[in-house]
Design a protein around this motif. Structure first.
Motif, short mmCIF file in Angstrom:
data_model
loop_
_atom_site.label_atom_id
_atom_site.label_comp_id
_atom_site.label_asym_id
_atom_site.label_seq_id
_atom_site.Cartn_x
_atom_site.Cartn_y
_atom_site.Cartn_z
N ALA A 30 0.94 -1.22 0.09
CA ALA A 30 0.15 -0.01 0.00
C ALA A 30 1.08 1.06 -0.07
O ALA A 30 1.74 1.15 0.42
N SER A 31 0.22 2.35 -0.71
CA SER A 31 1.01 3.54 -0.68
C SER A 31 0.68 4.52 0.45
O SER A 31 -0.49 4.27 0.85
N PHE A 32 1.66 5.48 0.68
CA PHE A 32 1.14 6.62 1.47
C PHE A 32 0.60 7.82 0.89
O PHE A 32 -0.17 8.51 1.34
N CYS A 33 1.09 7.85 -0.48
CA CYS A 33 0.95 8.95 -1.42
C CYS A 33 0.64 8.36 -2.88
O CYS A 33 1.60 7.60 -3.40
N MET A 34 -0.19 9.08 -3.70
CA MET A 34 -0.31 8.63 -5.17
C MET A 34 -0.57 9.94 -5.83
O MET A 34 -1.27 11.19 -5.17
N GLY A 35 -0.20 9.89 -6.99
CA GLY A 35 -0.61 11.44 -7.72
C GLY A 35 -0.36 11.39 -9.42
O GLY A 35 -0.10 10.05 -9.87
N ARG A 53 -3.24 8.78 2.40
CA ARG A 53 -3.97 7.91 2.86
C ARG A 53 -5.08 8.61 3.92
O ARG A 53 -5.88 7.82 4.08
N ASP A 54 -4.94 9.72 4.12
CA ASP A 54 -6.13 10.19 4.88
C ASP A 54 -7.02 10.79 4.12
O ASP A 54 -8.12 11.47 4.57
N GLY A 55 -6.96 10.71 2.63
CA GLY A 55 -7.57 11.44 1.54
C GLY A 55 -7.53 12.93 1.52
O GLY A 55 -8.27 13.25 0.85
N VAL A 56 -6.73 13.20 1.91
CA VAL A 56 -6.16 14.72 1.53
C VAL A 56 -5.72 14.82 0.34
O VAL A 56 -4.68 14.03 -0.23
N GLY A 99 4.27 3.44 -3.20
CA GLY A 99 4.27 1.88 -2.93
C GLY A 99 4.85 1.57 -1.66
O GLY A 99 5.76 0.60 -1.35
N GLY A 100 4.68 2.28 -0.79
CA GLY A 100 5.08 2.43 0.80
C GLY A 100 6.18 2.91 1.10
O GLY A 100 6.85 2.92 2.24
N VAL A 101 6.78 3.45 0.03
CA VAL A 101 7.98 4.46 0.52
C VAL A 101 7.51 5.93 0.50
O VAL A 101 7.46 6.53 -0.42
N TRP A 102 7.70 6.42 1.60
CA TRP A 102 7.25 7.79 1.89
C TRP A 102 8.28 8.88 1.55
O TRP A 102 9.46 8.79 1.80
N VAL A 103 7.67 9.59 0.51
CA VAL A 103 8.64 10.85 0.04
C VAL A 103 7.94 12.08 -0.01
O VAL A 103 8.41 13.07 -0.49
N GLY A 104 6.93 11.82 0.98
CA GLY A 104 5.97 13.21 1.18
C GLY A 104 4.71 13.17 0.07
O GLY A 104 4.88 12.19 -0.65
N CYS A 105 3.95 14.32 0.09
CA CYS A 105 2.69 14.25 -0.24
C CYS A 105 2.33 15.47 -0.37
O CYS A 105 1.67 16.16 0.55
N PRO A 106 2.58 16.58 -1.50
CA PRO A 106 3.35 16.17 -2.80
C PRO A 106 4.54 15.54 -2.40
O PRO A 106 5.22 15.97 -1.43
N PRO A 107 5.22 14.79 -3.31
CA PRO A 107 6.41 14.40 -3.05
C PRO A 107 7.49 15.26 -3.23
O PRO A 107 7.73 16.14 -4.11
N SER A 108 8.49 14.86 -2.42
CA SER A 108 10.02 15.92 -2.72
C SER A 108 10.66 15.00 -3.31
O SER A 108 12.06 15.27 -3.49
N ALA A 109 10.69 13.81 -3.71
CA ALA A 109 11.58 13.04 -4.27
C ALA A 109 10.74 12.13 -5.29
O ALA A 109 9.38 12.13 -5.23
N GLU A 110 11.29 11.22 -6.22
CA GLU A 110 10.68 10.39 -7.05
C GLU A 110 9.75 9.38 -6.54
O GLU A 110 9.98 8.68 -5.43
#
Length: 124
Positions: A30-35, A53-56, A99-110
């Motif tokens: 599961a992911s923490f963030c998708m975009g 994951r919080d729907g934000v 993919g479960g690797v937190w890089v921020g949301c919006p992401p600060s890395a790939e």
């Protein structure tokens, strides 16, 4: 290797709507963030919309009020409803998840997993 498969792109007249979909080729964490991202030739890739994951949700200023992101972070399925499309929305659209690797949301890395892209063309 897990791949994301996009669908729903195409050609539409200005003012029309399209709905993009994205799903993984196999189960993954599961992911923490998708975009969703988009890119036109000769320009940098642009982050369009994100959901955690919080729907934000977070949107680029250029699409606020017109695009809606939704999805299931536990299934890594993702959607982008695009309304009131403009010619400047024409681009290749890519979905991506962490993919479960937190890089921020919006992401600060790939993000870890990416789709192959689906073309959206809006004619004025």
């Amino acid at each position: 290797e897990v791949q994301l498969v996009e669908s729903g792109g195409g050609s539409v007249q200005a003012g029309g709507s399209l709905r993009l979909s994205c799903a993984p080729s196999q189960d993954t964490d599961a992911s923490f963030c998708m975009g969703w991202f988009r890119q036109v030739p000769g320009k940098e890739r642009e982050g369009v919309a994100f959901i955690d994951r919080d729907g934000v949700t977070t949107y680029a200023e250029s699409v606020k009020g017109r695009f809606t992101i939704s999805g299931d972070v536990f299934k890594n399925t993702l959607y982008l409803q695009m309304n009131s499309l403009k010619s400047e929305d024409s681009a290749m659209y890519y979905c991506a998840v962490d993919g479960g690797v937190w890089v921020g949301c919006p992401p600060s890395a790939e993000f870890y997993f990416w789709g192959q892209g689906t073309q959206v063309t809006v004619s004025s």
